[in-house]
Design a protein around this motif. Structure first.
Motif, PDB file in Angstrom:
ATOM      1  N   LEU A 193       0.851  -1.193   0.000  1.00  0.00           N
ATOM      2  CA  LEU A 193       0.000   0.000   0.000  1.00  0.00           C
ATOM      3  C   LEU A 193       0.889   1.247   0.000  1.00  0.00           C
ATOM      4  N   SER A 287       0.505   3.363  -6.638  1.00  0.00           N
ATOM      5  CA  SER A 287      -0.763   3.152  -5.937  1.00  0.00           C
ATOM      6  C   SER A 287      -1.782   4.185  -6.374  1.00  0.00           C
ATOM      7  N   TYR A 289      -5.950   5.659  -4.979  1.00  0.00           N
ATOM      8  CA  TYR A 289      -7.017   5.647  -3.979  1.00  0.00           C
ATOM      9  C   TYR A 289      -8.179   6.453  -4.531  1.00  0.00           C
ATOM     10  N   SER A 307      -5.409   0.597  -4.330  1.00  0.00           N
ATOM     11  CA  SER A 307      -4.578  -0.489  -4.837  1.00  0.00           C
ATOM     12  C   SER A 307      -3.114  -0.100  -4.781  1.00  0.00           C
ATOM     13  N   GLY A 308      -2.263  -1.097  -4.617  1.00  0.00           N
ATOM     14  CA  GLY A 308      -0.824  -0.887  -4.650  1.00  0.00           C
ATOM     15  C   GLY A 308      -0.140  -1.951  -5.482  1.00  0.00           C
ATOM     16  N   THR A 343       0.668  -7.277  -6.491  1.00  0.00           N
ATOM     17  CA  THR A 343      -0.370  -6.270  -6.638  1.00  0.00           C
ATOM     18  C   THR A 343      -1.521  -6.626  -5.711  1.00  0.00           C
ATOM     19  N   THR A 345      -5.357  -5.113  -4.373  1.00  0.00           N
ATOM     20  CA  THR A 345      -6.413  -4.137  -4.575  1.00  0.00           C
ATOM     21  C   THR A 345      -7.527  -4.379  -3.567  1.00  0.00           C
TER      22      THR A 345
END
Length: 793
Positions: A193, A287, A289, A307-308, A343, A345
């Motif tokens: 994140l 990332s 948001y 998501s990161g 990844t 999410t």
């Protein structure tokens, strides 16, 4: 770049003194005319925090009409135009408004102001001050009993955090009340994140078992992170920073504010990159948001997606001890794509129903999708380790090959959390809540290249193991007031059903099915000695299940057992006009605690074992003193004893060349020994000087005493004590119609301390009793800097 940046600061500093210096004070109260310390007050681009009397004082303001903004978590934000030179000091009254502040999403799992729980709150200003590119653990460094570090050495990429000696597998993390910890490893990997701090409104750190919450049981501490609250006005931000080791952070944020039809949305896009202090320990982190919400009179509905994506070069093997004096930045991995790729999410949907002024219902659905792999080059690997047959070339049988493999983790985590908050009357409050979550994950490996492919086919999985975990909890909380006495009771039931089956990465059959029924009661009391002082005491009992690696790395006849802990906390709080003190003592008494042996497995995870009886006892101090308008002093201390009673160590017998011998393990007994990675003294100190409200210099220091790598209390296998100092310069101003410009320079480790934050050890014993061991460490960066410029429109 640095020279030009410093010249700009000097010019701005000089320009500031060209304006008037008339003091202007804002006094912040709640509806009952109680002062609100810690409120964020913004005027003409200057940001300050109200003191214990609710006062925020500005000097050097321009004589022009400007927007005054006051924010305090849980209260309706205040905004009004004021003329600092044309009217006297003003009073601002804030009203409770959990509906608009979104605090309703976390209130069920947070400790209240006078709770009989040991906790620390970080507000938006605290988070913004240190958010230059480094991970969330680095924002917590100046809080009690915290030790931080990173594999790459500079705070970007994989980072680690311990609180009272408990690592991230024992620190329960929630985001707006929704669990973040990985269901199998139980760790929280903030590398997945990146830059979430830019979307965080506040963080509460509860030390010890803390309050009942969702997710894996807290067994050392809890982090409760609340994302940005609703802002009534549209905004846009550009946040950029750069510094040593080619470290960069670029963030853009926008928000619509509360539109007339009661809708609002926010969005953030971030990228962080760094070469790392350790050779090739690069990080490439991205990332986003997004949230959108409806805020009605009785109903709130808010959807959030964040998501990161991370790609980090592996540095989890550390630096061998013998290399520290030769090349502290040594990395044994040389394959160009020796990387970790993942990844993750998150999808959250929150619904709040305000049935009445006394009753609120909160529900949330969540779904997290995670997938990724780490890639590595291996030489001389045996074919049979990958389920492959030997090959014959020119009459020669070949049993090994060089290869490149990927080990995958592909998972889904979803469920619901809920709470009902009912205020019976002014003196009694009831909260009922819980959650039901399911995790499904696949672990498998692929060979993507081999010098000799044998009979393998592209896409073959040389191992496959799937896991299912169901986690259900319900809790009830009762808070009561009897004059100056506050009481609370917190009862939680938690059920865990965990199954994984198939072959692990060592091609060993690993079938496990375990069920746990946990009852976690808590009780506490607070007594208000005066409006400014209080004392508290509490007792909590907690249970925690083993993690996946505890089963995989254990022998079949020594399966790990669930841990239990009795936690006692007692403390004193003073919130004065210029002095704030929190002092507490604690005792954490364990049955079957899973402690680190000091070794790691082949993916850098710590190997753990149960010990029948152990404890952590200590005293903590958290103080802040506003010596004058210009000088502020903050300090924390954690002094503890962390012991295992009657510890038994099992050593593998080896010859002088470190070849394992077919002999029974050697057993050594220790009547009392210190728990690994548990320093007995952790101190922090911060001096801040603000010659004018918009300019601040601060010096933050951190001392951590010796940490033992294993449980034998041997200085030969330990991390040396370290003392690190960081210097920070921050300047807030407005320019050319911009609402706020925040220039922030951090020079870390200013005295160039060469230190290591953590490490590991391995080895055995010879038939003649000679101890064989090797140590590896994770060196942290020498003197380095980060320079940030945040612009808000």
């Amino acid at each position: 770049m640095v020279k030009n940046g410093l010249m700009t600061l000097v010019l701005l500093f000089g320009a500031f003194f060209a304006v008037g210096q008339t003091p202007f004070t804002v006094r912040v109260f709640d509806a009952a005319r109680n002062p609100l310390p810690g409120a964020t007050v913004v005027l003409q681009g200057n940001t300050t925090i109200s003191d214990a009397q609710g006062r925020a004082t500005f000097t050097g303001l321009k004589p022009k009409t400007s927007s005054l903004q006051v924010r305090y978590v849980g209260y309706t934000a205040f905004q009004r135009n004021v003329l600092p030179d044309g009217q006297g000091d003003i009073t601002v009254v804030l009203h409770l408004e959990t509906r608009m502040a979104d605090e309703v999403q976390v209130i069920a799992t947070r400790a209240a102001d006078n709770a009989a729980t040991t906790y620390k709150n970080l507000n938006k200003e605290d988070i913004t001050r240190g958010n230059l590119a480094q991970d969330i653990p680095y924002l917590l460094d100046q809080t009690p009993s915290v030790v931080i570090g990173s594999d790459a050495g500079a705070g970007v990429g994989y980072t680690n955090l311990t609180i009272r000696g408990s690592d991230n597998q024992r620190i329960n993390v929630t985001l707006n009340g929704i669990p973040l910890n990985d269901a199998e490893s139980m760790g929280s990997f903030f590398v997945n994140l990146p830059d979430f701090a830019s979307s965080a409104e506040s963080i509460q750190i509860q030390r010890g078992i803390g309050t009942s919450t969702n997710g894996a049981g807290a067994f050392g501490a809890s982090l409760n992170i609340q994302s940005d609250v609703l802002e009534r006005n549209p905004y846009a931000e550009l946040n950029n920073s750069g510094g040593s080791y080619n470290t960069w952070k670029n963030t853009i944020k926008v928000g619509s504010g509360l539109m007339p039809n009661k809708f609002a949305f926010n969005a953030r896009l971030s990228r962080i990159s760094s070469d790392g202090y350790i050779d090739r320990a690069t990080s490439d982190l991205k990332s986003f948001y997004v949230d959108a919400g409806y805020y009605g009179e009785k109903h709130h509905l808010k959807a959030t997606v964040f998501s990161g994506k991370e790609k980090t070069y592996q540095a989890w093997d550390g630096v061998p001890e013998e290399m520290l004096d030769i090349n502290r930045r040594y990395n044994g991995f040389t394959y160009e794509n020796q990387t970790d790729n993942y990844t993750q999410t998150h999808h959250h949907l929150h619904y709040n129903y305000f049935a009445s002024d006394r009753t609120t219902l909160n529900m949330a659905l969540h779904y997290t999708r995670g997938a990724g792999y780490y890639e590595e080059y291996k030489d001389g690997e045996s074919f049979n380790r990958y389920g492959l047959a030997p090959i014959e070339i020119g009459g020669t049988t070949i049993n090994t090959t060089d290869l490149i493999r990927r080990r995958w983790l592909d998972n889904h985590f979803y469920g619901t959390v809920f709470s009902v908050n009912h205020q019976l009357n002014d003196n009694h409050n009831l909260i009922f809540g819980g959650g039901a979550n399911q995790y499904r994950g696949d672990h498998y490996g692929e060979v993507i290249w081999a010098q000799y492919a044998s009979d393998s086919q592209l896409g073959d999985k040389y191992y496959f193991n799937d896991a299912d975990k169901n986690d259900v909890n319900v809790y009830g909380k009762w808070n009561a007031s009897f004059g100056a006495l506050r009481l609370y009771t917190d009862l939680q039931y938690r059920f865990v059903d965990y199954t994984f089956e198939g072959y692990n990465h060592n091609l060993e059959l690993a079938d496990v099915n375990v069920k746990h029924h946990f009852f976690n009661p808590k009780i506490g009391t607070t007594y208000l000695l005066s409006p400014k002082t209080s004392v508290y005491a509490s007792y909590a009992f907690g249970n925690k299940e083993p993690v996946r690696d505890d089963y995989v790395d254990s022998s079949p006849n020594a399966r790990p057992k669930a841990e239990r802990m009795h936690n006692i906390e007692a403390g004193y709080r003073l919130r004065g006009e210029s002095l704030n003190i929190g002092a507490n003592i604690y005792g954490m008494f364990y049955k079957d605690q899973l402690i680190k042996t000091g070794e790691i497995n082949d993916v850098g995870a710590s190997i753990r074992e149960n010990v029948p009886n152990s404890y952590r006892i200590g005293v903590e101090l958290d103080g802040a003193w506003q010596l004058s308008k210009q000088f502020r002093w903050k300090a924390t201390a954690g002094i503890s004893e962390n012991k295992i009673k009657n510890y038994t160590e099992y050593l593998t017998v080896m010859d002088e060349d470190w070849t394992e011998l077919d002999e029974p393990q050697v057993v050594q007994h220790y009547p009392s020994t210190t728990i690994s990675f548990s320093p007995s003294v952790i101190l922090s100190n911060e001096f801040a000087y603000a010659p004018i409200p918009s300019l601040e210099f601060s010096l933050a220091s951190k001392y951590v005493s010796r940490q033992f790598l294993d449980n034998t209390q041997s200085t030969e296998r330990s991390v040396d004590p370290f003392f690190v100092n960081n210097l920070r310069l921050r300047y807030n101003f407005s320019l050319l119609g911009l609402e706020n410009i925040d220039a922030n320079l951090a020079v870390n480790n200013i005295f160039n301390e060469k230190y290591e934050s953590h490490g590991y050890t391995y080895g055995g014993i010879t038939p003649t009793g000679t101890r064989l061991y090797g140590n590896a460490y994770f060196p942290q960066a020498e003197t380095n800097f980060l320079l940030g410029l945040n612009i808000r429109f």
